[in-house]
Design an enzyme around this catalytic site. Structure first.
Site, short mmCIF file in Angstrom:
data_model
loop_
_atom_site.label_atom_id
_atom_site.label_comp_id
_atom_site.label_asym_id
_atom_site.label_seq_id
_atom_site.Cartn_x
_atom_site.Cartn_y
_atom_site.Cartn_z
N SER A 1 0.86 -1.17 0.00
CA SER A 1 0.00 0.00 0.00
C SER A 1 0.90 1.22 0.00
O SER A 1 2.05 1.16 0.41
CB SER A 1 -0.91 0.04 1.24
OG SER A 1 -1.82 -1.03 1.25
N HIS B 1 -2.97 -1.48 -1.76
CA HIS B 1 -2.70 -2.44 -2.83
C HIS B 1 -3.03 -3.83 -2.32
O HIS B 1 -2.38 -4.32 -1.39
CB HIS B 1 -1.20 -2.44 -3.21
CG HIS B 1 -0.66 -1.13 -3.64
ND1 HIS B 1 0.68 -0.82 -3.53
CD2 HIS B 1 -1.27 -0.03 -4.16
CE1 HIS B 1 0.88 0.41 -3.98
NE2 HIS B 1 -0.29 0.91 -4.37
N VAL C 1 -0.06 -1.91 5.22
CA VAL C 1 0.40 -3.08 5.98
C VAL C 1 1.79 -2.78 6.52
O VAL C 1 2.68 -2.35 5.77
CB VAL C 1 0.41 -4.34 5.10
CG1 VAL C 1 1.06 -5.51 5.82
CG2 VAL C 1 -1.01 -4.70 4.70
#
Length: 678
Positions: free
Chosen positions: A171, A193, A239
């Site tokens: 991400s 993502h 994340v």
């Protein structure tokens, strides 16, 4: 006189009802298939949220809940491995405990959400595949099962299991204050993502009640928005680099295990998994080192993961984050530390920006490197010593730089000059490193100034590979080290190229294949260094190895495609539903901020299957302004017109206006649904 009396009575009645003129419990569906849900109570709000998710994702939602019950083998005769893992690891047991301990207000949210799901299924059974209707009725506990399945089994446990270790979460996020913007307003970029299928899919919605209008996205099947903004503030997630799943090789004897020189009894119970033809008994064997997932002779593999006791509830934390009006209230929500992972980046209308390294981070004995390995032990010294509270984890507000970025790198590289240092925290909390995508992210935002919202968005669509840019001078030097004409021609293609992965880029295919052969590391002479975080690694260790790789890739490319410089978009394609366009953006490993992962198709082309999903750029002024996109569309249900309908915008690097106000929604209306009709 009568007219005046009537007006007074009308105002009195409206004030008593607590409703504004024209206000109803209803869903305004816009022309992108996004529901704007108006409600006077939480019960109505979340009932309509459940209804809306069923309209756009009914089959998928029911499938996910059936899987989360650990009944996919029973319902659909699939491989029972995931069903077994849900029981064996204790994920469902933890979910049971969380639901039992939930506050009544949170239980009512879940009950309302599933009431909307079941009401839609009862009203429109013909819209749902018969094989998924067997999951009905959905229960509130199913939502918690699904939450824990996704958060703990998929995000944490599964990506640590050997078969799934190539899975790469990704991400991007930026938070900037007014020192970087033309308006003096803070801005936020949300850019997660994830894979473009199954439980990874996002659902975009707006939840509107008195005093709060929350817009954003959540994973399909969850009732609360997980990445969102209201009129005062917004946040996004990436994340993070935490390690809260560990494996222990322990000694066993029968149903006992060795701990500090003595064999202790395991805590054992069982569950049943039904397949299409048999009943499987799953034993759940718990030890101080975790739950046993495999046994071989006198040895066993135990897995330890957080929140097995079911104390922390992520659903309630997301709801509290969305209802916050200011930084203080938002930080209080973060202090619950109920989300198992994720960085949090935040901006608000008071020009605050925030970074929080969130998640269930265990206190351990030893450094980061030690805990990346299997622990062979029987000592209680290697057991986790509880979890760190949020206040003890890396966090800061309002850095002097005026910007924060994260692209799944550790917390210490999230701004420069650094706001926090590795020496401030235990070494097992996070590593200290910075890959090429985070370097690209930092360079883009730190070098920018006086940004409008549109310029902020244009910056986000950068497609240059930081890895390619780092190697350009080496490619130039390699021209003097070979006389092979094809190799020289390939080097010329690479050095003429600007490093971009746009549809018409003519060096991107060659570079993609070259790195596929070389890898992203191992050939640099100078490793990454915290002293030079944005300029290392650098230099070639062995030019011969790189030249040989270029030579071989060039020959393969000419043989297969007939040329060294095909246009990237001719062979890399964006695809969602029936929509397909020439691709732009490229793999995370190549250091692209615009991350799109592609999988090989049977026709020799590559098709998007992960990466850029939801993108939202927000400016917090006197009124909030935002633009967004959900590349694969806001629906998966067959015949829904919004499957893939945003892909053309994605292919052209555009975002659409977020229709945040009632006036904008009514001007772009597809349908209205009233709660009373549901």
């Amino acid at each position: 006189m009568k007219d005046s009396l009537f007006l007074v009575i009308l105002i009195f009645l409206l004030s008593c009802s607590g409703k504004k003129p024209g206000y109803e419990n209803e869903i305004l569906w816009d022309t992108w298939g996004i529901p704007h849900i108006y409600a006077d109570t939480d019960s109505s709000l979340y009932k309509m949220m459940g209804w809306a998710q069923m309209r756009n994702h009914g089959n998928l939602l029911l499938k996910l809940y059936g899987e989360a019950r650990a009944k996919s083998a029973e319902y659909w005769e699939t491989d029972p491995e995931k069903d077994i893992l849900l029981h064996q690891t204790g994920v469902l047991d933890a979910a049971d405990k969380v639901y039992t301990r939930m506050a009544d207000t949170d239980k009512r949210v879940l009950a309302s959400f599933v009431a909307g799901i079941n009401a839609y299924a009862a009203r429109y059974p013909e819209q749902l595949d018969a094989r998924y209707r067997k999951v009905l009725p959905v229960r509130p506990l199913d939502v918690v099962y699904h939450t824990f399945r996704v958060m703990y089994l998929e995000f944490l446990i599964a990506r640590n299991l050997r078969p799934a270790r190539e899975w790469s979460a990704g991400s991007n996020a930026w938070a900037i204050n007014g020192s970087k913007t033309a308006s003096g307003n803070a801005m936020l970029l949300a850019n997660p993502h994830l894979p473009w299928n199954d439980f990874w899919l996002f659902f975009e919605a707006q939840l509107i009640k008195e005093g709060n209008s929350l817009y954003g996205t959540t994973l399909v099947g969850l009732p609360t928005l997980g990445i969102a903004f209201n009129e005062n503030l917004g946040w996004t997630h990436t994340v993070n680099t935490l390690d809260n799943v560990d494996y222990f090789e322990i000694s066993i004897k029968g149903d006992s295990y060795l701990l500090d020189g003595n064999y202790q009894p395991m805590d054992i119970d069982s569950a049943t998994v039904w397949t299409g033809s048999e009943r499987l008994l799953v034993q759940k064997k718990r030890t101080a080192f975790g739950t046993i997932i495999e046994e071989r002779g006198d040895k066993a593999l135990a897995i330890s993961w957080p929140n097995k006791d079911g104390v922390l509830d992520p659903i309630s934390q997301w709801r509290a984050m969305g209802e916050a009006d200011n930084l203080e209230e938002f930080q209080a929500a973060l202090d619950r530390n109920a989300l198992p992972l994720f960085n949090v980046l935040y901006s608000d209308r008071e020009d605050n920006i925030l970074y929080q390294f969130g998640g269930h981070v265990p206190k351990k004995n030893g450094d980061w490197g030690k805990w990346q390995e299997l622990q062979t032990t029987s000592s209680s010294k290697e057991l986790w010593d509880g979890l760190y509270p949020a206040a003890a984890l890396p966090r800061y507000t309002n850095p002097s730089s005026g910007w924060i970025q994260n692209a799944n790198d550790p917390p210490y590289t999230s701004t420069f000059p650094a706001a926090i240092r590795p020496s401030d925290y235990a070494s097992h909390i996070a590593p200290n490193s910075m890959g090429f995508r985070p370097q690209r992210s930092a360079k883009l935002i730190m070098e920018a100034s006086n940004l409008s919202l549109d310029e902020f968005i244009a910056l986000k669509h950068d497609t240059k590979s930081e890895l390619a840019l780092r190697l350009m001078d080496d490619f130039e030097q390699l021209k003097t080290a070979t006389r092979d004409s094809l190799t020289l021609a390939a080097l010329q293609v690479l050095t003429d190229w600007d490093g971009s992965f746009d549809a018409g880029s003519t060096g991107a295919v060659l570079f993609h294949r070259l790195i596929g052969k070389l890898g992203v590391s191992g050939y640099f002479a100078e490793p990454w260094s915290p002293e030079k975080p944005l300029k290392s690694p650098d230099g070639l260790k062995d030019r011969r190895i790189v030249l040989e790789a270029i030579s071989q890739v060039a020959r393969d490319l000419v043989r297969q495609l007939g040329r060294l410089d095909p246009a990237f978009g001719d062979y890399f394609r964006l695809k969602a539903g029936a929509q397909e366009f020439p691709g732009n953006g490229g793999p995370n490993r190549l250091g692209l901020f615009r991350t799109v992962e592609y999988a090989a198709g049977e026709d020799g082309r590559y098709y998007s299957n992960a990466g850029e999903t939801y993108v939202c750029a927000i400016e917090f002024g006197s009124t909030v302004t935002a633009k967004a996109i959900l590349g694969y569309g806001n629906a998966t249900q067959p015949n829904n017109p919004h499957v893939g309908d945003q892909l053309a915008l994605m292919a052209s690097k555009q975002l659409r206006e977020v229709w945040y106000t009632r006036e904008a929604q009514e001007s772009n209306l597809e349908r209205i649904e009233k709660e009373i009709e549901m």
